[in-house]
Motif scaffolding. Structure first.
Motif, PDB file in Angstrom:
ATOM      1  N   LEU A  12      18.870  60.442  44.593  1.00 48.80           N
ATOM      2  CA  LEU A  12      18.840  60.401  43.132  1.00 48.80           C
ATOM      3  C   LEU A  12      17.417  60.582  42.625  1.00 48.80           C
ATOM      4  O   LEU A  12      17.180  61.340  41.673  1.00 48.80           O
ATOM      5  N   VAL A  13      16.454  59.913  43.241  1.00 47.92           N
ATOM      6  CA  VAL A  13      15.058  60.043  42.823  1.00 47.92           C
ATOM      7  C   VAL A  13      14.584  61.483  42.979  1.00 47.92           C
ATOM      8  O   VAL A  13      13.936  62.041  42.088  1.00 47.92           O
ATOM      9  N   ALA A  14      14.909  62.118  44.110  1.00 46.75           N
ATOM     10  CA  ALA A  14      14.519  63.512  44.325  1.00 46.75           C
ATOM     11  C   ALA A  14      15.132  64.410  43.259  1.00 46.75           C
ATOM     12  O   ALA A  14      14.475  65.312  42.717  1.00 46.75           O
ATOM     13  N   HIS A  15      16.405  64.151  42.917  1.00 41.92           N
ATOM     14  CA  HIS A  15      17.083  64.949  41.894  1.00 41.92           C
ATOM     15  C   HIS A  15      16.413  64.778  40.531  1.00 41.92           C
ATOM     16  O   HIS A  15      16.187  65.763  39.808  1.00 41.92           O
ATOM     17  N   GLU A  59       7.803  56.633  40.151  1.00 49.64           N
ATOM     18  CA  GLU A  59       8.746  57.036  41.196  1.00 49.64           C
ATOM     19  C   GLU A  59       9.145  55.846  42.057  1.00 49.64           C
ATOM     20  O   GLU A  59      10.308  55.693  42.440  1.00 49.64           O
ATOM     21  N   ARG A  60       8.185  54.988  42.385  1.00 50.65           N
ATOM     22  CA  ARG A  60       8.526  53.797  43.167  1.00 50.65           C
ATOM     23  C   ARG A  60       9.409  52.845  42.355  1.00 50.65           C
ATOM     24  O   ARG A  60      10.295  52.184  42.903  1.00 50.65           O
ATOM     25  N   TYR A  61       9.157  52.774  41.048  1.00 47.30           N
ATOM     26  CA  TYR A  61       9.985  51.919  40.184  1.00 47.30           C
ATOM     27  C   TYR A  61      11.417  52.442  40.136  1.00 47.30           C
ATOM     28  O   TYR A  61      12.382  51.672  40.247  1.00 47.30           O
ATOM     29  N   LEU A  62      11.570  53.767  39.994  1.00 49.70           N
ATOM     30  CA  LEU A  62      12.906  54.357  39.986  1.00 49.70           C
ATOM     31  C   LEU A  62      13.638  54.084  41.300  1.00 49.70           C
ATOM     32  O   LEU A  62      14.831  53.769  41.315  1.00 49.70           O
ATOM     33  N   TYR A  63      12.915  54.216  42.388  1.00 53.45           N
ATOM     34  CA  TYR A  63      13.510  53.964  43.702  1.00 53.45           C
ATOM     35  C   TYR A  63      14.008  52.526  43.798  1.00 53.45           C
ATOM     36  O   TYR A  63      15.068  52.256  44.363  1.00 53.45           O
ATOM     37  N   MET A  64      13.263  51.604  43.200  1.00 58.55           N
ATOM     38  CA  MET A  64      13.630  50.193  43.239  1.00 58.55           C
ATOM     39  C   MET A  64      14.875  49.931  42.397  1.00 58.55           C
ATOM     40  O   MET A  64      15.823  49.289  42.862  1.00 58.55           O
ATOM     41  N   ILE A  65      14.907  50.446  41.149  1.00 61.11           N
ATOM     42  CA  ILE A  65      16.049  50.155  40.271  1.00 61.11           C
ATOM     43  C   ILE A  65      17.263  51.011  40.620  1.00 61.11           C
ATOM     44  O   ILE A  65      18.376  50.700  40.200  1.00 61.11           O
ATOM     45  N   ALA A  66      17.054  52.098  41.386  1.00 59.62           N
ATOM     46  CA  ALA A  66      18.178  52.939  41.824  1.00 59.62           C
ATOM     47  C   ALA A  66      18.757  52.450  43.146  1.00 59.62           C
ATOM     48  O   ALA A  66      19.498  53.180  43.805  1.00 59.62           O
TER      49      ALA A  66
END
Length: 695
Positions: A554-557, A541-548
């Protein structure tokens, strides 16, 4: 008594001191007066009447930097050598040192400093001032102490070019390098702020870094944390959702189910700053990095130094803490298993308990919950067991692990690490259930409210969902480990790329390759490398937040779209065992089952253009049955202790982990609780521990 009070900015604005030239300038350019007033306000609001006190070894540039800083802030610059000591002694400092000797010099210097008083000034200390405790306490009360941390090699070169032939502590048989190393303990003790000074950086640049560091020190509100699932509008308008480091470490999980991340990102280090840390010890390097990640309002530098020294002092079997060993060709092993429980988890979990105990309020009891796929459990139990008794009275630990999903030695170790305030509970399910269950407990306000009202107890997390777990791993795996390496890269460490090696449970490999994260057709497959037998990685989740680009919506979705899991399988187990056998046959070195997975992938890369560092995340002793099978040893005794003795008889490199062996010998047969994969049953176990420990 030497006393300086800052009045210059006020005097500048009085009518009697305004020259006709200044008056004409202000009349012709109305903004000039505003600029001068704002400049004074900026200087005054930065530190008020406090002093900025520069400290560091001789040759660090304190006097020159101090004058530049003073000029920029329009404050007096005071050099203790020139303006205080020589004025008081009527002789040069070098003459005084030659006259009375080092020991008496420190006393005389300390007495002079005790008589000194100033406010609103920039003060440059001598290199030996910090060695006199009473005078440093006196000076520190008047301001903010800034440590100019210059590499010893640079200092020695500067002193040689300045033809400095005598400093305090110099004696026959004592080298300048030894003196500088000895003094570091005093600089570590007294500083509020550290400024890393590379050898080729000008005094003007260092002065700017000092001002930036002082601004950071004075404004803790800039360093807040937000949830990976918070929207940009929420982050800009809802100030109540912003948390500080001390909040984040106690709460663990964000209220919306997301993970905490720094709102302004990670601190950046220049190439020169990283270069200046090369000659530092692991403890020194860890402190320099963590000081930039943890605001002193949460943990002062002196307390952080004490915590780091405790965490990485005598608990690790190798003095280098995390040594790098050449394996073959351009491949190197980063050995992360020299801690007390023989895995990389010790890097975080020897530190986090002390940080946690310092940050939590004294008015509440805390139950730390942890889910483990193998190594985390024993590391958490060992780390929290090392707290002082007064802290253990208000902090308890409960460790949940898959009863049949860890190696026998890992289970023995977790059971053996139990204490009166720390329990291990086997769950008849897999790691993903254990971790999901803990997340559900944290986000259940009815249950957490019940524990607070009924028992005066709050829940806390020790899994890698807790931000403090990641910081000590920059860099040190599971996905939390490689994420820490990615963070290190963003902070300026010259890493070309990070490679995620996986076993059959390769959902992360597929996601990174395809962009699809689908758990519907997967189930967890037990392997010889249980620490990576995980499908739902928290730190993804932290990785997604970084690349997003920090798009929390978007991460929550994306996380709301995750569904149930099902079957999936690939064949890499034999490759893992073959790698262990091959490396041992050619080098005598034994890889653990997780490091072997990374070795297989490293071999496939065939990249000879740069060094490849393989994170060796656990000691092979924890996986003795698989290692014995890989080495093709026919007779395998069922006793874990006997298995380790058998491995030891082969004279392996590195040797068998004796700390682990002693734990298994002494306490390996203790009992533990086992429960069904049911939330109500887990809650019952939690309440039982709370009642027995806190009530």
């Amino acid at each position: 008594m030497f006393h300086v009070v800052q009045h210059q900015p006020v005097r500048l604005l009085t009518q009697t001191n305004l020259s006709s030239t200044w008056l004409k300038l202000m009349l012709s350019r109305p903004t000039a007066l505003v600029w001068i007033w704002k400049s004074w306000l900026s200087s005054h609001s930065l530190v008020g009447n406090k002093n900025i006190i520069l400290m560091g070894p001789p040759g660090a540039g304190k006097t020159t930097v101090g004058r530049i800083v003073a000029q920029k802030l329009d404050r007096p610059a005071i050099d203790i050598d020139d303006d205080v000591l020589e004025a008081a002694w009527n002789m040069s400092v070098s003459e005084k040192l030659q006259d009375v000797g080092s020991e008496q010099f420190l006393e005389e210097e300390g007495k002079a400093l005790l008589k000194f008083s100033a406010s609103g000034s920039v003060i440059s200390l001598t290199g030996s001032n910090p060695m006199h405790a009473a005078s440093m306490q006196h000076v520190k009360r008047s301001g903010i102490v800034v440590y100019l941390d210059v590499p010893a090699a640079v200092i020695m070169s500067r002193l040689q070019s300045m033809k400095v032939d005598r400093i305090v502590g110099q004696a026959p048989g004592v080298s300048l390098k030894d003196i500088l190393q000895f003094r570091k303990q005093f600089y570590q003790r007294w500083h509020d702020i550290r400024v890393l000074c590379a050898g080729d950086v000008s005094a003007e640049v260092v002065a700017e870094k000092v001002l930036d560091a002082v601004k950071r020190h004075q404004n803790s509100q800039l360093e807040t944390f937000v949830s990976t699932r918070s929207s940009r509008s929420e982050r800009s308008t809802d100030r109540d959702s912003h948390k500080y480091f001390s909040d984040v470490i106690t709460e663990g999980l964000a209220p919306d189910g997301g993970l905490f991340v720094p709102q302004r990102g990670l601190p950046k280090f220049t190439a020169g700053e990283w270069q200046s840390l090369i000659e530092a010890t692991y403890i020194e390097r860890a402190q320099a990095v963590l000081e930039r990640c943890i605001h002193p309002a949460d943990i002062p530098a002196s307390k952080l130094a004490e915590i780091i020294g405790t965490a990485y002092g005598e608990n690790f079997t190798c003095s280098k803490i995390a040594p790098v060993r050449h394996l073959a060709g351009n491949q190197f092993l980063l050995e992360l298993f020299h801690g007390p429980t023989a895995s990389f988890k010790d890097f975080a979990l020897q530190l986090v308990p002390h940080v946690f105990a310092y940050c939590i309020p004294r008015s509440c009891n805390y139950l730390v919950l942890v889910a483990t796929s193998g190594d985390t459990g024993s590391a958490v139990l060992d780390g929290f067991n090392r707290l002082q008794d007064t802290d253990k009275q208000r902090i308890a630990v409960m460790n949940f692990f898959p009863e049949d999903g860890v190696s026998p030695i890992q289970k023995w170790q977790m059971i053996g690490c139990q204490k009166e305030n720390a329990w291990s509970v086997g769950v008849r399910s897999d790691f993903d259930f254990c971790q999901t269950a803990i997340k559900q407990l944290f986000t259940n306000p009815d249950y957490t409210g019940f524990l607070a009202v009924e028992y005066g107890t709050a829940l806390a997390a020790a899994n890698s969902i807790n931000w403090a777990r990641l910081l000590p791993q920059i860099p040190t795996g599971n996905f939390g480990n490689i994420l820490a390496a990615l963070y290190a890269k963003r902070m300026g460490v010259p890493i070309r790329r990070c490679v995620c090696a996986s076993n059959e449970n390769n959902v992360l490999t597929d996601f990174i390759r395809t962009g699809v994260y689908d758990l519907r057709a997967r189930k967890l497959i037990p392997t010889f490398s249980p620490a990576v037998d995980i499908l739902k990685s928290s730190n993804l989740e932290r990785y997604l937040y970084m690349i997003a680009h920090e798009d929390g919506q978007l991460v929550a979705h994306l996380y709301n779209q995750l569904e149930i899991k099902g079957p999936f399988q690939l064949g890499t187990e034999e490759d893992c065992l073959a790698a262990i056998h091959s490396v041992y046959s050619t080098t005598g070195y034994i890889l653990d089952t997780h490091t072997a997975v990374a070795k297989v992938v490293a071999d496939r890369l065939q990249d000879r253009s740069c060094p490849i560092i393989i994170s060796s995340t656990a000691h092979y002793s924890k996986f003795a049955p698989a290692i014995l099978r890989a080495l093709r040893i026919a007779e395998i005794n069922q006793s874990p202790v006997s298995q380790l003795h058998l491995l030891s008889s082969y004279g392996p490199l590195p040797p068998v982990h004796w700390g682990l062996l002693e734990t298994l010998k002494k306490r390996g047969h203790e009992d533990h609780q086992v429960c069904a994969a049911d939330m109500s049953v887990l809650m019952s176990h939690i309440e039982t521990l709370i009642q027995s420990h806190f009530m």
